[in-house]
Design a protein around this motif. Sequence first.
Motif, PDB file in Angstrom:
ATOM      1  N   HIS A 115       0.839  -1.191   0.000  1.00 44.74           N
ATOM      2  CA  HIS A 115       0.000   0.000   0.000  1.00 44.74           C
ATOM      3  C   HIS A 115       0.877   1.246   0.000  1.00 44.74           C
ATOM      4  N   ASP A 126      -3.123   8.994   0.523  1.00 40.27           N
ATOM      5  CA  ASP A 126      -4.189   8.832  -0.455  1.00 40.27           C
ATOM      6  C   ASP A 126      -3.754   9.436  -1.789  1.00 40.27           C
ATOM      7  N   VAL A 166      -0.460  -1.618  -6.911  1.00 40.54           N
ATOM      8  CA  VAL A 166      -0.795  -0.322  -6.311  1.00 40.54           C
ATOM      9  C   VAL A 166      -0.566   0.848  -7.263  1.00 40.54           C
TER      10      VAL A 166
END
Length: 331
Positions: A6, A10, A128
């Motif tokens: 991850h 954001d 990702v």
Amino acid sequence: MNEMPHVTFDLDTLGVSTGHLVVPKGVDCEALLLPVISINKGVGPRLLITGGNHGNELEGPIVARRLVDWLPESQTCGRVIIAPEINPLAVKAWTRTTPVDGKNLNRVFPGRADGSVSERIADAVSRVLLPMADTVFDLHSGSSTWDLPPSVIMHPVADADLMNKMIHMGEAFKLPVTLVWEHPDTAGMFDIVAHNQGKVLICTEFGGGIVSADALAIYEDGVRNALIALGLIEGEVKPLTFGQQKSPQTFETLSSDELKSPVRGIFEPRCSLLDEVKQGGLIGVLHSMESLTAQPVEIRAPTASIVYTIRSGGYVDSNESVAFLARPLKV
């Protein structure tokens, strides 16, 4: 359950965001934190820029970090994600392969979440970062083994529309050479994964030998030209020169254009980059290390062509590549 890869922020947040791509730990090493910056100016092209795929190709990470210095102020729309070193273990060791598992990152895409560290890096990038982009600039160079002009390289794809987009995007860099390189399919390459998803991936090759200020200036200007072509920044495209060449050229290299050493020995180049050679033209010679009286073995061009890349001297084994030839691309 293992941690999933991850990003620590954001990616959809507007403005400039910095953090890391987290590559989860495995049995061979702890988790890796790969620096990432996102410059999100809203609607527009979506670009991913990666460097350090091969750890001994340092021009890519340098140019990627230079972009971080000025792109946030210059970008007018769209989103650019920059990951300067996607294989930090190899970059720190200055090796083509990852020292922990001995694997070539650019041969293990799309990777495995439960694999070795190279496979986990590939999985994290594929899972990702890649889905967030429509276009990818993967920044490579020739390392100390090969000497080649600043170039954009792409491999042929069956999708004619995608191939046309790739050629036009490659030519937008205005680097000395845009090259369509025919090669047998090599499983696990980053560009294959991207192309299978319909994305335009451009591989830049930033010369070889030593990292020089002049070469880095050409490479950075080439990326800047491409950013202008994508509409991400404003400005005038810069013409780029290399040696005596004053205009970009688009070439193709076929599988038959790979020249290999017939014997073991020290390779001595006898031509320069972008030289036009006739059929039978001398490319280089091999000197035996086992005899002072043996005559040098000559390597000659099988057809009239252009010298695209040549081995930077050194000792080579029998059947090892020493040069690749090219010719103008037939549209």
